[in-house]
Design an enzyme around this catalytic site. Sequence first.
Site, PDB file in Angstrom:
ATOM      1  N   ARG A 298       0.832  -1.212   0.000  1.00 30.05           N
ATOM      2  CA  ARG A 298       0.000   0.000   0.000  1.00 30.05           C
ATOM      3  C   ARG A 298       0.864   1.258   0.000  1.00 30.05           C
ATOM      4  O   ARG A 298       0.574   2.221  -0.707  1.00 30.05           O
ATOM      5  CB  ARG A 298      -0.969  -0.017   1.183  1.00 30.05           C
ATOM      6  N   TYR A 442      -5.893  -1.204  -7.027  1.00 26.77           N
ATOM      7  CA  TYR A 442      -5.315  -2.440  -6.466  1.00 26.77           C
ATOM      8  C   TYR A 442      -4.713  -2.286  -5.063  1.00 26.77           C
ATOM      9  O   TYR A 442      -4.587  -1.178  -4.573  1.00 26.77           O
ATOM     10  CB  TYR A 442      -4.368  -3.132  -7.434  1.00 26.77           C
ATOM     11  N   GLU A 443      -4.448  -3.390  -4.442  1.00 29.33           N
ATOM     12  CA  GLU A 443      -4.018  -3.458  -3.029  1.00 29.33           C
ATOM     13  C   GLU A 443      -5.078  -2.820  -2.117  1.00 29.33           C
ATOM     14  O   GLU A 443      -4.749  -2.180  -1.119  1.00 29.33           O
ATOM     15  CB  GLU A 443      -2.662  -2.774  -2.809  1.00 29.33           C
ATOM     16  N   GLY A 444      -6.328  -3.033  -2.447  1.00 30.09           N
ATOM     17  CA  GLY A 444      -7.441  -2.447  -1.688  1.00 30.09           C
ATOM     18  C   GLY A 444      -7.874  -1.154  -2.352  1.00 30.09           C
ATOM     19  O   GLY A 444      -7.114  -0.196  -2.359  1.00 30.09           O
TER      20      GLY A 444
END
Lengths: 598, 598
Positions: A298, A442-444
Amino acid sequence: MPAYTPPLRDMQFVLHEVFNVADEFKAMPKHAEVDVDTINAVIDEAGKFAAEVTFPLNMSGDEEGCTLDKTTHEVTAPKGFKQAYEKFVEGGWPALSCDPEYGGQGLPFVLNQCLYEMLNSANQAWTMYPGLSHGAYEALHAYGTDEQKKTYLGKLTSGEWTGTMCLTEPHCGTDLGMLRTKAEPQADGTYRITGNKIFISAGEHDMAPNIVHLVLARLPDAPKGSKGISLFAVPKYHVKADGSLGERNPIFCSGLEHKMGIHGNATAQIVIEGAIGTMVGEPNKGLQAMFVMMNAARLGVGNQSLGLTEVAFQNALAYAKDRIQMRSLSGVKAKDKEADPIIVHPDVRKMLLTAKAFAEGGRALQIFCTLLLDKEHNHPDEKVRKESGELVALLTPIVKAFITDNGHIATNACMQVFGGHGFIKESGMEQFVRDNRINMIYEGTNTVQSLDLLGRKVLANNGASLRKFGKLVAKLVEEEGVNEKMAEFINPIAGLGDQFTKFTTEIGFKGLQNPDEVGAAAVDYLRVAGHFVFGYLFARMAQVALREIAAGNTDPFYVAKLQTARFYFAKLFPETAALMRTARAGAKSLMDTDAALA
Amino acid sequence: MPAYTPPLRDMQFVLHEVFNVADEFKAMPKHAEVDVDTINAVIDEAGKFAAEVTFPLNMSGDEEGCTLDKTTHEVTAPKGFKQAYEKFVEGGWPALSCDPEYGGQGLPFVLNQCLYEMLNSANQAWTMYPGLSHGAYEALHAYGTDEQKKTYLGKLTSGEWTGTMCLTEPHCGTDLGMLRTKAEPQADGTYRITGNKIFISAGEHDMAPNIVHLVLARLPDAPKGSKGISLFAVPKYHVKADGSLGERNPIFCSGLEHKMGIHGNATAQIVIEGAIGTMVGEPNKGLQAMFVMMNAARLGVGNQSLGLTEVAFQNALAYAKDRIQMRSLSGVKAKDKEADPIIVHPDVRKMLLTAKAFAEGGRALQIFCTLLLDKEHNHPDEKVRKESGELVALLTPIVKAFITDNGHIATNACMQVFGGHGFIKESGMEQFVRDNRINMIYEGTNTVQSLDLLGRKVLANNGASLRKFGKLVAKLVEEEGVNEKMAEFINPIAGLGDQFTKFTTEIGFKGLQNPDEVGAAAVDYLRVAGHFVFGYLFARMAQVALREIAAGNTDPFYVAKLQTARFYFAKLFPETAALMRTARAGAKSLMDTDAALA
């Protein structure tokens, strides 16, 4: 064709003049030797690598993309990617902040941060190959068995092999609790893994002889949901006792996604057909280990957008100075030319300054946050370690979502400066927009980040972490509250600080009655929090600049910094007024809409 | 793969229930026969054409793009484009609102507006081929000689031939005063034209046997700058006296641009090597004729983004109902499923409703504005014609910039609803974002629109046109000021109306002292103006909905309309607070930045 110059001066300003990182490192035994000269030498070399080796491959990589041979399941990265990666490994860059026990250089994360900002400016798609490896390294370093560490960490540190994170499946991304990939225990203590993964970045390629996949899967007796997920290391090729490569493990790339951007990175569909892996960490506690990768990732995603914001800004600025079109509204500026350069127009300046402020604010935030990460890991004082860790946790969703959303605004603004030429691939500007677009997802997704911030990082601990950050702001306000010259920078953050506490409490109360109120406010809340943090950092940067100017320093860099800070507070920060208003409007207008969304 | 359903119900609502267009047409002799049934039959058929013929070619056209044969200079449009265009011509669609004198059906512009909204939803790249023709038709209709009208208008009306606007050159887009293409008068009254044009949409293709290029160029003795530009009709093939095609005119496509989006439309570099053309309008007054095309094109560009906003919304809504992921914060909603559909999440609803409100507000604005255009051209009362024309002029930059910026926000939000799947080409969502991106740039960037609005349409006539619009708002406020149920829709626009007048005056005063103040405020100003207009239109739509509900109408459409209006006022309209604040921050923080932008 775009150009890129590593922003070393601004990096050095943030590192040395704002945060005095070398002094901070002196307090950390592991980094006590890392002085200003070492830091500057490293970022100088890193900048050269990015500008000279990977930047020239950015547009060609976008155009060419990756190729899958459906028979062999092998993927070829765009031309030049492999050679650039070899140089990266030769230069020892993958090892920069890795553990010396496994061949790493053991340098602070802050230096890795600066390296990666420049790599991302130069070529986000390429940078994701080593970037993903780092996540795998971190998870194995934190949770791997001695055997796993021995087998993999040296190779990941040197960069000889790369790594992936195999999380997403076609039916589940955010909601990993639903994942179906299975891991059957074998008599020898290994696991036989079967399933389908998608969206695996750097999932297959020809840049390294082996790939260490970290795969989330379920044991046969695993509880349902997210409490029944385990993590496994599944190498593309088995590793023999002597470290050499053995047989091919049946974990194959079955397809590559056709995407809006980051074409140079292989986004792989992965079929796992009884591949053998070993468990990382404890059974059913895979998400814990996964979050080590995820939190690093993140911060890394924020850094991708920081890089793109910077390079987009540099090119838009150069274009705005060069392109002549119309005359200034306030009278002819370039008498010798047929028209004025477009930089004379107020709105062109606004677009440029938006990108500049987002780049400089983002850089300050990334370095601030990564320095805290260094403290969390290496400060001798446990209290400092703990508090730093809390602040990193608080800032992580802000870094991820605020910087990537800003990157969207900034890359689009910079493309807009080019007018019609920005829409043409040749200018390179539209690629920055396309590449940045995935960073918000992406990555949440950025919505998930906002829920993490408001729900988990703020409300769940009754604002304790937020108060810790608030103390830093209060300290600055106290220090500079009587300094007239600082008033224009201090007043807005002091004002927002007061409102922000009240705002947070309000949402907390509303959320107790109706949890959807938290979901309705979260995205606006995160942006307000982002400006609160940026405001603090711009005030600190202005503080340094004013001090230097007062001391007679005539470097125009400091004047520039004040101008950017003034612009930020005049034109970007006031967005908070509308955000708090729309957040306060609550959940009702969103949730009472079954007819509208029928 | 995306889907598209023509939004006939909402279109009919705006046409018949909000604006009672059939009643308005009764007052116009030319359109007196155009009744509700005729209108509904036309838009129903138009919707079928868009959904069934051009929509299926949208993704394939994006993927394939256009191909230039460098030897013959001929361009091939993507597969199926030519056949779809033939059907379009067979169906008589190009003639819909054209002059019956040249074979047109003479129907109101409002119907053409609805047709084109749906064509743009279905396939913006394809739609630009007939769309550009319409601009050429309008310019020739307004300024062509009898000979030119005879030669070209019939063919453009039937769609047998297409048209272009050849304005931009490599060194000038916004600043047409710098253009260099030359026109040498010939003994026979024609002109020999030489020069280079770029960014010519639909500039070359295989969809029609002839293309009528309208080319801006300079006469040998022309004054410098924008007062020395003339307009010429330059056909790809000369036209013989009997209307058949003669020799090839040397106006060639020398290259196609590789672009971020609208791949299916040929964006041509055009080399003109002594091509023969005839003058349209008077010498050196080409920009006047060009602005006939340009104003039509600006409304058309707004319509492109309206179309993309609608189709993006439809697909995001369908996905949000279908995709299950996580549970609702306020408790499980779909007990029989492994997770809840993502539409339960407040922020997903916010993204969807943002797109829906921008689509419905944009549709109301486009129809409102096009109805004014019909009045301007066809109302028997000269006062009505004049006032309608003034309002169209005022609204045109708002339609262009506000709807395209909203399209950017909406298509990105809808793509975001898809999470990682939105970044993959297969979902179709990222194409909507890419196609929309040009709409903020061409036919005058959105910054240029904002200067047109604030400088030319508002300040230059001391706010007279704006006051005319303000009267419409005041009338509504007066009508509904005592209606409690309308308060939530009336109060915000009444409040903004008061502030907006003051805000305008302030900028006007500051601009007198420093014209850069106008440039600094313009973009924010346009967005506030856009919300003022949308606010008015949402209040009018809510008025109708409340009236129907009060009368016992149980069609959930009206409840949905109220919900969307409430969402709009709660979550989108408040943006005006921050916009006025940043506009008021003035030009200083933008212009005192020479060091920052060194």
